[in-house]
Enzyme design. Structure first.
Site, short mmCIF file in Angstrom:
data_model
loop_
_atom_site.label_atom_id
_atom_site.label_comp_id
_atom_site.label_asym_id
_atom_site.label_seq_id
_atom_site.Cartn_x
_atom_site.Cartn_y
_atom_site.Cartn_z
N GLY A 98 28.46 40.62 29.37
CA GLY A 98 29.15 39.99 28.52
C GLY A 98 30.35 39.87 29.47
O GLY A 98 31.70 39.43 29.16
N ILE A 99 30.71 40.68 31.09
CA ILE A 99 31.65 41.13 31.97
C ILE A 99 31.72 39.52 32.59
O ILE A 99 33.20 39.16 32.43
CB ILE A 99 31.58 42.12 33.06
CG1 ILE A 99 31.02 43.22 32.06
CG2 ILE A 99 32.60 41.66 34.00
CD1 ILE A 99 30.85 44.53 33.24
N VAL A 156 32.27 44.83 40.32
CA VAL A 156 32.69 45.92 39.36
C VAL A 156 31.12 46.29 38.12
O VAL A 156 31.21 46.00 37.71
CB VAL A 156 33.63 44.68 38.45
CG1 VAL A 156 34.96 45.29 38.75
CG2 VAL A 156 32.62 43.65 37.74
N ARG A 203 27.39 47.52 40.17
CA ARG A 203 26.79 48.73 40.42
C ARG A 203 27.03 48.37 41.91
O ARG A 203 26.48 47.01 42.73
CB ARG A 203 25.33 48.72 40.26
CG ARG A 203 24.89 49.27 38.61
CD ARG A 203 25.36 51.05 38.97
NE ARG A 203 25.59 51.46 37.62
CZ ARG A 203 26.24 51.45 36.77
NH1 ARG A 203 26.79 50.26 36.26
NH2 ARG A 203 25.45 51.70 35.07
N ASP A 206 35.50 48.55 42.43
CA ASP A 206 35.31 50.00 42.07
C ASP A 206 34.14 50.29 41.57
O ASP A 206 34.30 51.99 41.17
CB ASP A 206 35.46 49.24 39.80
CG ASP A 206 35.86 50.07 39.19
OD1 ASP A 206 36.86 50.96 39.66
OD2 ASP A 206 35.40 50.22 38.29
N GLU A 254 28.29 56.66 46.37
CA GLU A 254 28.94 57.08 45.40
C GLU A 254 28.63 58.11 44.70
O GLU A 254 27.85 58.79 44.22
CB GLU A 254 28.77 55.67 44.22
CG GLU A 254 29.54 55.61 43.13
CD GLU A 254 29.85 54.82 42.17
OE1 GLU A 254 30.45 55.19 40.69
OE2 GLU A 254 29.97 53.23 42.12
N HIS A 259 35.04 53.78 40.40
CA HIS A 259 35.28 53.33 38.92
C HIS A 259 35.73 54.08 37.73
O HIS A 259 35.31 54.59 36.88
CB HIS A 259 33.29 54.10 39.27
CG HIS A 259 32.16 53.45 38.20
ND1 HIS A 259 30.87 53.87 38.73
CD2 HIS A 259 32.16 52.93 37.01
CE1 HIS A 259 30.14 53.08 38.16
NE2 HIS A 259 31.17 52.10 37.32
N ALA A 300 37.40 50.98 36.23
CA ALA A 300 37.50 49.67 35.43
C ALA A 300 37.87 50.22 34.19
O ALA A 300 38.32 49.82 33.35
CB ALA A 300 36.60 48.35 35.88
#
Length: 338
Positions: free
Chosen positions: A170-171, A249, A251, A275, A280, A299, A301
């Site tokens: 979807g992104i 954006v 992983r 992001d 992390e 992280h 977004a």
């Protein structure tokens, strides 16, 4: 997930590009029944269940649907499923399910329907990705840190750029829509080679280096699996033209951090908008914080103000599917790992 105190969703879910494998993945019809929301019973999720005709109740032998609202706690979820074998549908909270990879592997063939939030948060994440790309192209990291007027001729345009999007979810679909006014030449790299509307060409992952060879901007928007971990390493970053920009954006572990730092510090990579990072959270003092033309956002977004209403929409849709009046959204392919 906790309530962010924000209004209704401003976004909608965006389905990823369909490939032959996706089209063949059909969910079995699970047994309907009460739905438990664990561990945090956010009121809007319960409202979503009710709106779809479902019934929220505490965990019991009658529970048939489980909405899991924590991004962590794989062991606890495993124990819960073992003690409630009649649960036939499990909804996970995020688009990426790498945090549950071990559990999903162990539950292949268990007869349950597993769904994620993939596609639900695509619009805010794609918006953030576009922002990062524009900021890095326009050299904003240096601009915002400047304490004095420093006129120069640095900065590039996104218009007409050669863009590569790694991933076709979807992104990626939403990014293609946002990028259309810029007249970019877009290539999508995905697991299969099925065409993606809005992209000039679609290449399978085995041809990633070919796609990168002419890329001015690379957006990383793929799922993290055993096969994609370290997908962009020293060799792949080396295949990019000098001055290319990388935006991640998805992983952090999709990109080799050491190779990324090296490419930025050498000046060969034109910049990066991140992001997500590996590790992390990114520790204080890490080289990425000070790398040339690099922006790191923590992280964010898709903030809770965005995700809670969108997740509620996903819960409502899949509650309807559990009750036999809808179709499951965000089905997880347990073999592929996303």
């Amino acid at each position: 997930m906790t309530a962010p105190g924000a209004g209704d969703a401003r976004h909608r879910a965006v389905a990823g590009a369909v490939g032959s494998a996706d089209a063949a993945m059909l969910a079995p019809r699970p047994e309907p029944g009460p739905i438990a929301i664990v561990p945090a019973d956010e009121p809007r999720f319960a409202e979503a269940v009710g709106r779809a005709g479902g019934h929220v109740a505490p965990l019991s032998t009658a529970t048939r649907g489980l909405v899991w609202t924590s991004a962590e706690g794989e062991d606890r979820l495993e124990e819960l499923l073992a003690s409630h074998p009649a649960i036939s549908w499990v909804q996970l909270p995020w688009a990426g399910v790498d945090a549950f990879a071990g559990l999903l592997r162990r539950h292949r063939g268990d007869g349950r329907v597993w769904t994620s939030a993939k596609g639900a948060y695509a619009q805010p994440v794609a918006e953030h990705a576009l922002m990062l790309a524009l900021a890095v192209l326009r050299e904003l990291p240096a601009r915002v840190r400047a304490g004095e007027w420093r006129a120069d001729e640095r900065g590039r345009s996104l218009y007409g750029a050669d863009v590569v999007i790694v991933g076709a979810g979807g992104i990626a679909v939403e990014l293609l829509r946002l990028l259309a006014p810029f007249g970019v030449r877009a290539t999508v790299v995905r697991r299969s080679d099925g065409a993606v509307p809005g992209a000039e060409r679609t290449l399978p992952a085995v041809r990633l280096a070919e796609a990168l060879a002419t890329a001015e901007v690379v957006f990383v928007a793929a799922a993290l699996t055993d096969d994609t971990r370290g997908l962009l390493g020293r060799e792949e970053l080396g295949a990019l033209p000098d001055g290319a920009v990388l935006v991640n954006v998805a992983r952090g572990a999709l990109v080799d951090t050491a190779a990324l730092v090296e490419a930025l510090e050498s000046g060969r990579l034109g910049g990066a908008g991140l992001d997500v990072t590996d590790p992390e959270p990114l520790p204080a003092g890490h080289p990425l914080w000070h790398a040339p033309n690099c922006i790191v956002t923590p992280h964010v977004a898709d903030t809770e103000a965005m995700t809670v209403p969108l997740f509620a929409q996903r819960v409502a849709a899949n509650t309807a599917a559990l009750l036999g009046t809808g179709r499951f959204e965000g089905l997880i392919d347990l073999d592929a790992g996303y």
